[in-house]
Scaffold this active site. Structure first.
Site, mmCIF file in Angstrom:
data_model
loop_
_atom_site.group_PDB
_atom_site.id
_atom_site.type_symbol
_atom_site.label_atom_id
_atom_site.label_comp_id
_atom_site.label_asym_id
_atom_site.label_seq_id
_atom_site.Cartn_x
_atom_site.Cartn_y
_atom_site.Cartn_z
ATOM 1 N N HIS A 1 0.819 -1.216 0.000
ATOM 2 C CA HIS A 1 0.000 0.000 0.000
ATOM 3 C C HIS A 1 0.852 1.264 0.000
ATOM 4 O O HIS A 1 1.874 1.360 0.663
ATOM 5 C CB HIS A 1 -0.977 0.002 1.184
ATOM 6 C CG HIS A 1 -0.349 -0.159 2.528
ATOM 7 N ND1 HIS A 1 -1.082 -0.197 3.680
ATOM 8 C CD2 HIS A 1 0.936 -0.294 2.919
ATOM 9 C CE1 HIS A 1 -0.293 -0.343 4.716
ATOM 10 N NE2 HIS A 1 0.940 -0.401 4.272
ATOM 11 N N GLY A 2 0.408 2.228 -0.799
ATOM 12 C CA GLY A 2 1.057 3.524 -0.832
ATOM 13 C C GLY A 2 2.342 3.596 -1.628
ATOM 14 O O GLY A 2 2.998 4.637 -1.657
#
Length: 349
Positions: free
Chosen positions: A246-247
């Site tokens: 994520h990210g």
């Protein structure tokens, strides 16, 4: 399979913009590797490991670069990029259909939410599910068993192979290719631990953006961000079985090879290459043109250059250390002998 075409070497030289050395009337009907090629096959040579195979090959012609030593009596097509020229021939002999299916239009077994917007000339194969508010651009192909979650958007001329999952509110640009089993937008791996030692899930409310001309290999997973976006930059190519957390932001025109894992919030610049089974820790930045060798462990941000090892270090340092490591037994024996000599000298005093 499409009907094969036949070419003389003179025709092939014109087709591929190569210089012919050999018999211009030789007929080529197919392609093969160096070891299995016959006199009616074309092959290519681009790696000196296969020099013996080149010498022994029965191929009717071989695409080679300008530095390859030529054998008298054999046919060659000289190219600055033999692999690319050879691929041009393959594409001509075996032209591919735009989409890999016999289905056209929207199959009756596909489940499409009434609010979904489907562009012109879109193919949706059997058992696909298109959820609420989805938008699919013109010319795109949705394979059998694909799921596209609510309010996700697919650009034009995308190819989504069977059993891909694109979860809610994810975005694909134009000409994106997702191979079978890709998962886009699964929850990021985020938890907090309470005083009792229990792991409490953190909601991941961000999304995934996949920019134009990206290809993602089979069973690769790209997690949604916790707040904003996980992003895959334009023209990047990702192999099978890659995990992107994520990210993460992957820059444009990266190459990421199989079994690599990239932890959360790491970013890469343009033209980064990450070889197989590399592990990249979280919250780092890899600058433009970084190359990470296979099985490396990256634990800090990297400037432009080539890196290898665990932890990753400049590849020259890694190679030097490997030389020392191979000699470690010699060094140990030398130290033992020196210690013994010191003790002898001390005992004399």
């Amino acid at each position: 399979m499409n009907e094969k075409k036949h070419f003389t070497l003179q025709e092939l030289a014109l087709l591929t913009d190569c210089k012919l050395v050999g018999n211009p009337s030789q007929i080529i009907k197919s392609v093969a590797d160096l070891e299995n090629a016959s006199e009616e096959d074309a092959s290519f040579f681009a790696n000196n490991r296969y020099l013996q195979s080149l010498k022994e090959s029965q191929a009717g012609v071989v695409f080679v670069d300008l530095q390859t030593p030529l054998i008298e009596g054999k046919n060659y097509l000289l190219s600055e990029n033999p692999s690319r020229s050879f691929q041009h021939l393959i594409d001509t002999l075996y032209p591919q259909k735009k989409h890999p299916s016999g289905f056209t239009g929207i199959h009756t077994s596909a489940v499409i939410h009434p609010t979904a917007e489907i562009g012109n000339k879109v193919t949706i194969c059997p058992q696909a599910v298109i959820d609420e508010g989805v938008k699919i651009g013109s010319g795109s192909f949705i394979g059998a068993g694909v799921y596209i979650g609510s309010y996700s958007e697919i650009g034009e001329d995308c190819t989504i192979h069977p059993r891909v999952v694109i979860r809610e509110k994810c975005y694909l640009g134009n000409r994106v290719i997702l191979q079978p089993g890709v998962v886009i937008g699964s929850c990021g791996f985020g938890y907090t631990t309470n005083q009792q030692g229990q792991h409490i899930k953190l909601n991941q409310v961000g999304n995934v953006w996949v920019e134009n001309d990206v290809e993602i290999g089979a069973n690769t997973t790209i997690d949604r961000a916790r707040f904003k976006s996980t992003r895959i930059g334009q023209g990047t190519k990702i192999d099978n079985l890659v995990q992107i957390a994520h990210g993460v932001t992957i820059g444009s025109y990266n190459i990421i090879v199989s079994q690599t894992g990239i932890a959360g919030s790491t970013t890469t610049g343009k033209y980064v290459v990450i070889a197989g089974q590399a592990a990249i820790a979280g919250h780092l930045h890899l600058k433009d043109h970084v190359v990470v060798a296979g099985k490396s462990g990256v634990t800090k941000s990297l400037n432009t250059g080539k890196y290898s090892g665990i932890p990753a270090m400049p590849i020259k340092d890694y190679n030097r250390n490997q030389v020392f490591l191979r000699k470690i037994e010699i060094y140990i024996n030398q130290i033992k002998n020196l210690e013994k000599r010191v003790l002898e000298l001390e005992s004399q005093n």
